[in-house]
Scaffold this motif. Structure first.
Motif, PDB file in Angstrom:
ATOM      1  N   HIS A 208       0.823  -1.212   0.000  1.00  0.00           N
ATOM      2  CA  HIS A 208       0.000   0.000   0.000  1.00  0.00           C
ATOM      3  C   HIS A 208       0.858   1.264   0.000  1.00  0.00           C
ATOM      4  O   HIS A 208       0.559   2.246   0.685  1.00  0.00           O
ATOM      5  N   GLY A 209       1.954   1.221  -0.773  1.00  0.00           N
ATOM      6  CA  GLY A 209       2.794   2.397  -0.924  1.00  0.00           C
ATOM      7  C   GLY A 209       3.752   2.680   0.206  1.00  0.00           C
ATOM      8  O   GLY A 209       4.463   3.688   0.184  1.00  0.00           O
ATOM      9  N   LYS A 210       3.809   1.806   1.207  1.00  0.00           N
ATOM     10  CA  LYS A 210       4.697   2.014   2.352  1.00  0.00           C
ATOM     11  C   LYS A 210       5.679   0.852   2.481  1.00  0.00           C
ATOM     12  O   LYS A 210       5.311  -0.302   2.268  1.00  0.00           O
ATOM     13  N   LEU A 211       6.919   1.176   2.832  1.00  0.00           N
ATOM     14  CA  LEU A 211       7.920   0.135   3.068  1.00  0.00           C
ATOM     15  C   LEU A 211       7.711  -0.412   4.474  1.00  0.00           C
ATOM     16  O   LEU A 211       8.014   0.267   5.465  1.00  0.00           O
ATOM     17  N   ILE A 212       7.187  -1.630   4.562  1.00  0.00           N
ATOM     18  CA  ILE A 212       6.848  -2.165   5.883  1.00  0.00           C
ATOM     19  C   ILE A 212       7.987  -2.966   6.502  1.00  0.00           C
ATOM     20  O   ILE A 212       7.980  -3.218   7.704  1.00  0.00           O
ATOM     21  N   LYS A 213       8.991  -3.344   5.687  1.00  0.00           N
ATOM     22  CA  LYS A 213      10.124  -4.092   6.240  1.00  0.00           C
ATOM     23  C   LYS A 213      11.291  -4.044   5.272  1.00  0.00           C
ATOM     24  O   LYS A 213      11.120  -4.166   4.061  1.00  0.00           O
ATOM     25  N   GLU A 214      12.482  -3.861   5.842  1.00  0.00           N
ATOM     26  CA  GLU A 214      13.727  -3.989   5.085  1.00  0.00           C
ATOM     27  C   GLU A 214      14.648  -4.859   5.923  1.00  0.00           C
ATOM     28  O   GLU A 214      14.961  -4.521   7.066  1.00  0.00           O
ATOM     29  N   ILE A 215      15.070  -5.986   5.366  1.00  0.00           N
ATOM     30  CA  ILE A 215      15.799  -6.967   6.170  1.00  0.00           C
ATOM     31  C   ILE A 215      16.708  -7.801   5.271  1.00  0.00           C
ATOM     32  O   ILE A 215      16.390  -8.057   4.114  1.00  0.00           O
ATOM     33  N   SER A 216      17.850  -8.194   5.794  1.00  0.00           N
ATOM     34  CA  SER A 216      18.760  -9.046   5.023  1.00  0.00           C
ATOM     35  C   SER A 216      18.272 -10.489   5.047  1.00  0.00           C
ATOM     36  O   SER A 216      17.620 -10.924   6.001  1.00  0.00           O
ATOM     37  N   MET A 217      18.573 -11.222   3.997  1.00  0.00           N
ATOM     38  CA  MET A 217      18.190 -12.626   3.950  1.00  0.00           C
ATOM     39  C   MET A 217      18.893 -13.415   5.048  1.00  0.00           C
ATOM     40  O   MET A 217      18.351 -14.389   5.569  1.00  0.00           O
ATOM     41  N   GLN A 218      20.102 -12.969   5.429  1.00  0.00           N
ATOM     42  CA  GLN A 218      20.819 -13.637   6.507  1.00  0.00           C
ATOM     43  C   GLN A 218      20.077 -13.475   7.825  1.00  0.00           C
ATOM     44  O   GLN A 218      19.976 -14.410   8.621  1.00  0.00           O
ATOM     45  N   ASP A 219      19.518 -12.288   8.055  1.00  0.00           N
ATOM     46  CA  ASP A 219      18.757 -12.065   9.286  1.00  0.00           C
ATOM     47  C   ASP A 219      17.491 -12.922   9.316  1.00  0.00           C
ATOM     48  O   ASP A 219      17.095 -13.422  10.377  1.00  0.00           O
ATOM     49  N   ILE A 220      16.860 -13.092   8.162  1.00  0.00           N
ATOM     50  CA  ILE A 220      15.687 -13.968   8.102  1.00  0.00           C
ATOM     51  C   ILE A 220      16.087 -15.390   8.444  1.00  0.00           C
ATOM     52  O   ILE A 220      15.418 -16.085   9.213  1.00  0.00           O
ATOM     53  N   SER A 221      17.234 -15.822   7.889  1.00  0.00           N
ATOM     54  CA  SER A 221      17.729 -17.176   8.171  1.00  0.00           C
ATOM     55  C   SER A 221      18.073 -17.340   9.642  1.00  0.00           C
ATOM     56  O   SER A 221      17.778 -18.370  10.259  1.00  0.00           O
ATOM     57  N   ASP A 222      18.681 -16.300  10.234  1.00  0.00           N
ATOM     58  CA  ASP A 222      19.085 -16.368  11.639  1.00  0.00           C
ATOM     59  C   ASP A 222      17.895 -16.396  12.597  1.00  0.00           C
ATOM     60  O   ASP A 222      18.032 -16.809  13.753  1.00  0.00           O
ATOM     61  N   MET A 223      16.746 -15.932  12.124  1.00  0.00           N
ATOM     62  CA  MET A 223      15.556 -15.967  12.972  1.00  0.00           C
ATOM     63  C   MET A 223      15.097 -17.393  13.254  1.00  0.00           C
ATOM     64  O   MET A 223      14.333 -17.630  14.186  1.00  0.00           O
ATOM     65  N   ASN A 224      15.574 -18.316  12.425  1.00  0.00           N
ATOM     66  CA  ASN A 224      15.160 -19.719  12.576  1.00  0.00           C
ATOM     67  C   ASN A 224      13.630 -19.808  12.627  1.00  0.00           C
ATOM     68  O   ASN A 224      13.028 -20.314  13.583  1.00  0.00           O
ATOM     69  N   LEU A 225      13.002 -19.283  11.595  1.00  0.00           N
ATOM     70  CA  LEU A 225      11.547 -19.172  11.572  1.00  0.00           C
ATOM     71  C   LEU A 225      10.889 -20.515  11.258  1.00  0.00           C
ATOM     72  O   LEU A 225      10.300 -20.729  10.211  1.00  0.00           O
ATOM     73  N   SER A 226      11.020 -21.412  12.187  1.00  0.00           N
ATOM     74  CA  SER A 226      10.367 -22.709  12.024  1.00  0.00           C
ATOM     75  C   SER A 226       9.020 -22.690  12.744  1.00  0.00           C
ATOM     76  O   SER A 226       8.779 -21.864  13.629  1.00  0.00           O
ATOM     77  N   TYR A 227       8.163 -23.595  12.355  1.00  0.00           N
ATOM     78  CA  TYR A 227       6.844 -23.686  12.969  1.00  0.00           C
ATOM     79  C   TYR A 227       6.341 -25.121  12.874  1.00  0.00           C
ATOM     80  O   TYR A 227       6.881 -25.939  12.114  1.00  0.00           O
ATOM     81  N   ILE A 228       5.329 -25.402  13.669  1.00  0.00           N
ATOM     82  CA  ILE A 228       4.678 -26.710  13.621  1.00  0.00           C
ATOM     83  C   ILE A 228       3.370 -26.537  12.853  1.00  0.00           C
ATOM     84  O   ILE A 228       2.568 -25.659  13.174  1.00  0.00           O
ATOM     85  N   GLU A 229       3.195 -27.342  11.828  1.00  0.00           N
ATOM     86  CA  GLU A 229       1.953 -27.284  11.047  1.00  0.00           C
ATOM     87  C   GLU A 229       1.170 -28.566  11.266  1.00  0.00           C
ATOM     88  O   GLU A 229       1.714 -29.659  11.165  1.00  0.00           O
ATOM     89  N   LEU A 230      -0.115 -28.412  11.582  1.00  0.00           N
ATOM     90  CA  LEU A 230      -0.946 -29.586  11.800  1.00  0.00           C
ATOM     91  C   LEU A 230      -2.295 -29.415  11.110  1.00  0.00           C
ATOM     92  O   LEU A 230      -2.800 -28.298  10.953  1.00  0.00           O
ATOM     93  N   THR A 231      -2.827 -30.537  10.674  1.00  0.00           N
ATOM     94  CA  THR A 231      -4.149 -30.588  10.063  1.00  0.00           C
ATOM     95  C   THR A 231      -5.069 -31.341  11.017  1.00  0.00           C
ATOM     96  O   THR A 231      -4.766 -32.467  11.425  1.00  0.00           O
ATOM     97  N   VAL A 232      -6.182 -30.691  11.384  1.00  0.00           N
ATOM     98  CA  VAL A 232      -7.087 -31.273  12.387  1.00  0.00           C
ATOM     99  C   VAL A 232      -8.519 -31.248  11.859  1.00  0.00           C
ATOM    100  O   VAL A 232      -8.834 -30.593  10.866  1.00  0.00           O
ATOM    101  N   ASP A 233      -9.378 -31.972  12.554  1.00  0.00           N
ATOM    102  CA  ASP A 233     -10.785 -32.029  12.126  1.00  0.00           C
ATOM    103  C   ASP A 233     -11.610 -30.865  12.671  1.00  0.00           C
ATOM    104  O   ASP A 233     -12.711 -30.599  12.188  1.00  0.00           O
TER     105      ASP A 233
END
Length: 304
Positions: A208-233
């Protein structure tokens, strides 16, 4: 830190519509900067201002340490670009178009046209009129023109439009080579996040015309952005158990039956055990790593 390109509170208004607002970009010398955003976010508008095609309503642009003005011809000679779709003299050949570009840029170097055509795999079409080129060939010719005069900064707006997967890989390899071997700084916009993820050193996310984030790919990697994904009823019941019984705050329901849990203190085994004890059926469960696409979507949805 040396920035080849900086924007300072860059804004553009057309009529009463704000297209871009207070955008502050920082691009380091010899790096590849991935400029991301949904269609209509304002990426092309920013690139048009950087290349002096459009004038900012407010704010300014610094390139090579100088403020860009309407008469910054010396700065613009050091830049190669594709903005939106490359345009050529259709009745001329690919080689003739590139020779003409060299003339009006005041650039004369033996074999430069031949080398650029060879890099973009267009040498066999060098003497073919551009009106006989496919969309993908015109896109490659546009990139050949952008790199032809050995610029210090290349601005590429969606450069892989019209290319097949093989062509996209060739362009990706070429850009990495230009950056690593020649020290050329590259700014590339794309809606194909996997393409940017594989080559960018830093990303800027525009929404929407605004820069909401500027970040290095290394910093994204260092965040260790892992998650648990599950499918439930029953996602409603599972969400209640997470919030009320397990005190999990950072989770997200996706679609009708998928949940992602972003808290590393919880193990998949613990989730499975507690949901089973509360009669929630689990169809699948596993730990995954967050991609650039996941990171991008999460940021844009949060901003929305």
């Amino acid at each position: 830190m040396t920035y080849v390109l900086k924007t300072n509170s860059l804004s553009k208004t057309i009529g009463d519509k704000k297209i871009v607002t207070d955008v502050n970009i920082h691009i380091e010398r010899g790096k590849i900067y991935g400029f991301l955003g949904p269609n209509g976010a304002g990426k092309t508008t920013v690139m048009k201002m950087i290349t002096n095609l459009w004038k900012p309503t407010s704010g300014n642009i610094e390139i090579f340490g100088e403020i860009l003005t309407p008469t910054s011809y010396g700065i613009l000679k050091r830049i190669g670009s594709i903005i939106e779709f490359p345009v050529f003299y259709e009745h001329l050949t690919g080689a003739e178009n590139l020779h003409l570009h060299c003339e009006y840029m005041g650039y004369y170097s033996p074999d430069s046209v031949k080398n650029a055509l060879k890099m973009l795999e267009l040498i066999d079409a060098a003497d073919t009129s551009v009106n006989k080129y496919s969309l993908g060939m015109k896109q490659r010719l546009g990139i050949a023109r952008a790199i032809l005069t050995k610029p210090e900064l290349i601005i590429l707006d969606e450069p892989t439009n019209g290319l097949d997967p093989s062509g996209m890989k060739s362009i990706r390899d070429l850009l990495k080579m230009l950056c690593q071997e020649y020290g050329i700084t590259i700014m590339i916009s794309s809606h194909i996040l996997s393409e940017v993820e594989s080559i960018a050193d830093t990303i800027g996310i525009l929404n929407h015309g605004k820069l909401i984030k500027e970040i290095s790919m290394q910093d994204i990697s260092d965040m260790n952005l892992s998650y648990i994904e599950l499918t439930v009823d029953n996602t409603s019941k599972a969400s209640y158990i997470f919030a009320d019984k397990m005190e999990i705050k950072n989770f997200k329901v996706i679609g009708d039956n998928t949940i992602r849990v972003y808290e590393n203190r919880i193990s998949p085994q613990e989730i499975s055990k507690i949901l089973s004890m509360n009669d929630v059926s689990i169809e699948s469960l596993g730990r995954k790593s967050e991609s650039l696409e996941d990171f991008f979507l999460k940021l844009t949805e949060e901003e929305k």
